[in-house]
Design a protein around this motif. Sequence first.
Motif, PDB file in Angstrom:
ATOM      1  N   ILE A 453      -2.601  -3.043  -0.533  1.00  0.00           N
ATOM      2  CA  ILE A 453      -2.363  -4.335  -1.183  1.00  0.00           C
ATOM      3  C   ILE A 453      -2.708  -5.437  -0.198  1.00  0.00           C
ATOM      4  CG2 ILE A 453      -0.623  -5.885  -2.167  1.00  0.00           C
ATOM      5  CD1 ILE A 453       0.793  -3.488  -3.301  1.00  0.00           C
ATOM      6  N   THR A 454      -3.511  -6.389  -0.653  1.00  0.00           N
ATOM      7  CA  THR A 454      -3.900  -7.527   0.174  1.00  0.00           C
ATOM      8  C   THR A 454      -3.511  -8.816  -0.539  1.00  0.00           C
ATOM      9  OG1 THR A 454      -6.125  -7.610  -0.787  1.00  0.00           O
ATOM     10  CG2 THR A 454      -5.825  -6.245   1.179  1.00  0.00           C
ATOM     11  N   ARG A 455      -3.685  -9.928   0.168  1.00  0.00           N
ATOM     12  CA  ARG A 455      -3.280 -11.219  -0.402  1.00  0.00           C
ATOM     13  C   ARG A 455      -4.287 -12.296  -0.056  1.00  0.00           C
ATOM     14  NH1 ARG A 455      -0.308 -15.650   1.670  1.00  0.00           N
ATOM     15  NH2 ARG A 455       0.076 -14.530   3.634  1.00  0.00           N
ATOM     16  N   THR A 456      -4.583 -13.171  -1.037  1.00  0.00           N
ATOM     17  CA  THR A 456      -5.318 -14.409  -0.786  1.00  0.00           C
ATOM     18  C   THR A 456      -4.452 -15.537  -1.334  1.00  0.00           C
ATOM     19  OG1 THR A 456      -6.527 -14.133  -2.870  1.00  0.00           O
ATOM     20  CG2 THR A 456      -7.603 -13.351  -0.861  1.00  0.00           C
ATOM     21  N   ARG A 457      -3.860 -16.297  -0.451  1.00  0.00           N
ATOM     22  CA  ARG A 457      -2.887 -17.332  -0.830  1.00  0.00           C
ATOM     23  C   ARG A 457      -1.764 -16.715  -1.654  1.00  0.00           C
ATOM     24  NH1 ARG A 457      -3.973 -22.650  -0.252  1.00  0.00           N
ATOM     25  NH2 ARG A 457      -3.162 -23.218  -2.295  1.00  0.00           N
ATOM     26  N   THR A 458      -1.641 -17.093  -2.926  1.00  0.00           N
ATOM     27  CA  THR A 458      -0.551 -16.563  -3.741  1.00  0.00           C
ATOM     28  C   THR A 458      -0.975 -15.398  -4.625  1.00  0.00           C
ATOM     29  OG1 THR A 458      -1.019 -18.158  -5.507  1.00  0.00           O
ATOM     30  CG2 THR A 458       0.555 -18.828  -3.808  1.00  0.00           C
ATOM     31  N   GLN A 459      -2.233 -14.971  -4.543  1.00  0.00           N
ATOM     32  CA  GLN A 459      -2.722 -13.875  -5.380  1.00  0.00           C
ATOM     33  C   GLN A 459      -2.743 -12.570  -4.592  1.00  0.00           C
ATOM     34  OE1 GLN A 459      -3.761 -13.626  -8.776  1.00  0.00           O
ATOM     35  NE2 GLN A 459      -3.604 -11.489  -8.130  1.00  0.00           N
ATOM     36  N   TYR A 460      -2.155 -11.537  -5.184  1.00  0.00           N
ATOM     37  CA  TYR A 460      -2.139 -10.213  -4.565  1.00  0.00           C
ATOM     38  C   TYR A 460      -3.152  -9.306  -5.259  1.00  0.00           C
ATOM     39  CZ  TYR A 460       2.113 -11.859  -2.363  1.00  0.00           C
ATOM     40  OH  TYR A 460       3.004 -12.589  -1.632  1.00  0.00           O
ATOM     41  N   TRP A 461      -3.740  -8.395  -4.463  1.00  0.00           N
ATOM     42  CA  TRP A 461      -4.782  -7.517  -4.968  1.00  0.00           C
ATOM     43  C   TRP A 461      -4.492  -6.072  -4.562  1.00  0.00           C
ATOM     44  CZ3 TRP A 461      -8.387 -10.046  -7.898  1.00  0.00           C
ATOM     45  CH2 TRP A 461      -8.492 -11.425  -7.702  1.00  0.00           C
ATOM     46  N   LEU A 462      -4.823  -5.153  -5.442  1.00  0.00           N
ATOM     47  CA  LEU A 462      -4.674  -3.723  -5.175  1.00  0.00           C
ATOM     48  C   LEU A 462      -6.059  -3.138  -4.923  1.00  0.00           C
ATOM     49  CD1 LEU A 462      -2.749  -1.262  -5.121  1.00  0.00           C
ATOM     50  CD2 LEU A 462      -3.220  -0.986  -7.569  1.00  0.00           C
ATOM     51  N   ARG A 463      -6.244  -2.531  -3.754  1.00  0.00           N
ATOM     52  CA  ARG A 463      -7.530  -1.933  -3.404  1.00  0.00           C
ATOM     53  C   ARG A 463      -7.412  -0.417  -3.466  1.00  0.00           C
ATOM     54  NH1 ARG A 463      -9.307  -3.142   2.424  1.00  0.00           N
ATOM     55  NH2 ARG A 463      -8.179  -1.206   2.865  1.00  0.00           N
ATOM     56  N   PRO A 464      -8.151   0.223  -4.376  1.00  0.00           N
ATOM     57  CA  PRO A 464      -8.052   1.687  -4.499  1.00  0.00           C
ATOM     58  C   PRO A 464      -8.726   2.381  -3.331  1.00  0.00           C
ATOM     59  CG  PRO A 464      -9.747   0.841  -5.961  1.00  0.00           C
ATOM     60  CD  PRO A 464      -9.073  -0.367  -5.352  1.00  0.00           C
ATOM     61  N   PRO A 465      -8.368   3.624  -3.076  1.00  0.00           N
ATOM     62  CA  PRO A 465      -9.043   4.385  -2.015  1.00  0.00           C
ATOM     63  C   PRO A 465     -10.466   4.724  -2.423  1.00  0.00           C
ATOM     64  CG  PRO A 465      -7.507   5.782  -3.212  1.00  0.00           C
ATOM     65  CD  PRO A 465      -7.283   4.396  -3.715  1.00  0.00           C
ATOM     66  N   VAL A 466     -11.285   5.055  -1.441  1.00  0.00           N
ATOM     67  CA  VAL A 466     -12.694   5.367  -1.702  1.00  0.00           C
ATOM     68  C   VAL A 466     -12.828   6.543  -2.658  1.00  0.00           C
ATOM     69  CG1 VAL A 466     -14.852   6.117  -0.631  1.00  0.00           C
ATOM     70  CG2 VAL A 466     -13.410   4.449   0.534  1.00  0.00           C
ATOM     71  N   GLU A 467     -11.906   7.496  -2.558  1.00  0.00           N
ATOM     72  CA  GLU A 467     -11.978   8.668  -3.426  1.00  0.00           C
ATOM     73  C   GLU A 467     -11.860   8.286  -4.900  1.00  0.00           C
ATOM     74  OE1 GLU A 467     -10.590   9.681   0.593  1.00  0.00           O
ATOM     75  OE2 GLU A 467      -9.926   8.264  -0.953  1.00  0.00           O
TER      76      GLU A 467
END
Length: 484
Positions: A453-467
Motif C-alpha cells: 500500500i502506497t500513498r500520494t497525499r490523501t489517496q491510498y493505492w494497492l499495488r499487487p505483486p508481480v505474480e
Amino acid sequence: MTNLADDLRRAADAVALLGSSSADLAALPDAEALAGQKRIACARRLLDTYAALMAATIAERSRPELGHSGLAAQQGFLSPEALIQNWTGSSTGDAYKLVAVGTMMADTEAADKLVEEALSTLSTPDADADAVDVAAFAARVPWQAPIARAVTAGTLSVDAAESIRAGLGQIDAAVTAEKLRVALAALLTEASTLNADEVFKRARRMRDHLDEAGIAAREKQAHDDRYLKVYRLSNGNVRLNGLFAPEDGEFVLSTFDSITGPRRGGVRFVDPERAAWAKKMQDDPRSTEQINADSLVQLLTIAGEADPGRVFGGRRPAVRVIVTEKALTAETGEPGPAEPAAHGQIEGNPIPISQETIDRLLCDTGTRGIKFDDIGQIIDVGRDERLFTEAQRAAMGVRDSGCLWVGCDRSPAWSEAHHINEWLTDSGDTNLADGVLLCHPHHLLLHNQHWKITRTRTQYWLRPPVENDPEQTLIALPSKAVGL
C-alpha cells in the motif's frame, strides 16, 4: 447508442467459449479463469437489464386500475412482483428491484423520446426563446434518468442502480430534484468501482447530508421501532426475536463480537493472557451460534455481579461515537459559519446520529472528536514509537471507516493498524498519514503475498505483486467513509 440485443449476443457467445462443463472450466489457466468471470459478469449484467425491462412491461400491464383484467391478475397473482417472483424463483426483494429499476428505465426512455421529438419541432429564430423551451422540455426528464441511462449503457448493474435509487430516496420539501441530480452526478463517477452494498452506503450518506434536519426524526423512528419478543414454543424451547435501533444494536453487536471475535478472524492479541483466551475460544467445540446463546444466558445470570471491565476474558464491549470538529463546535456552543446541523455516526454503522444524540453520548462516554486539515486528511498526531495509539486508531477509523481493502466491509473494530512504510526497513514513523486500517485476513494477505500500500497525499493505492499482475497496476483504495 449501444444495441442491447447485439451486446447480449456477443457476451453470451464469449461465455460459451469458456466450455460447457465443470471440467472445462477447471482446466482453464488462472488468467483465463479471471477473464472468464468478467465475461460471465458482463453477460449477467446485460441479462439483468433485459429482466428489468421485462419486469417493467409486466408491471405496466398489471396496473391497479386494470383490476382483474391486468396481466398479473389474469395469471392468478395479486401483484406483478408476485408473478415475477414465482416465475423466476427469486426473492421478493429481487422482484421489487427489477420492477423499480425497469420502471425507472422505461420512464426515462419515454421522457427522453418526448424531449427529442419536442426539440425537433422548435423552429423559432429567437435563441433565447429556444433556450427557455429546451429547459422546459429537459425539466420533464426525471432526476433518476442518469441511473437508467447508465444501466442501459452497461456501465451500471441493476443491483447498483437500485442501491442508488433507494439510497438517495425521493424528492421532498428539504431535498429538491436539483440537489438529487448534483448528488447523483457525483455518485455515478465512482459507482463503477463499487459493489452494490458500497454504492448504497454512499448514496444513503449523501441523502443524510442533504437532509440533516431529518436525521433526528429518522433516529426517533428507529428507536420507536425497537422490540424484543421472547416466547415459548410448543416443544418447550424459548425463542428470541428482536430489532434494535443503531445505538443499542451496535452495543449488542460489540458485546458478541468481543466474545466470539477469535472465531471469525478478529484482531490479533499481543497480551499473553488475552492471546490464550483467544486460542481457547478458537478451539471451543461449540458452534459460534451456540457460544452466542450460552453467553447471553451467562450475561443475564451475572449481570448484577460481573466485572464491568471484562466479558468472559475478552475486551470490554465498546461503541465509539465518531464526530467531526463541526459537531464538537456545535456541542460546545462555539460560534461557527452558518451551515446545516452537524451530525455524527456510531463506528461501524452507516446510519447517522443527530446532534442531540452526539451531545448525550459525548457526555456519557467522553468520546473524542476528530479534526481534519484543509485537504481532508486527519491532523497528524505522529509519534516515534512503533505502535499506533488508541487516539490514532480512532482517527483512522473515522478516515477509513473500516478495512480499506477493496470490497471489504469489516468495521474499524475488526481492523488492525497497518504501517504502509515498514517500521525497520522504511523508516516507518507511526504517523496517521502512513497508517491504514486492514482486517486481520487482509492484513495477513498483504504481508504474506507481498502486496503493498502506497500513498500520494490523501489517496491510498494497492499495488499487487508481480505474480498477480506483471504491470503491478495500482488499485485505488478510497475511504469507505463519506462526509466525515
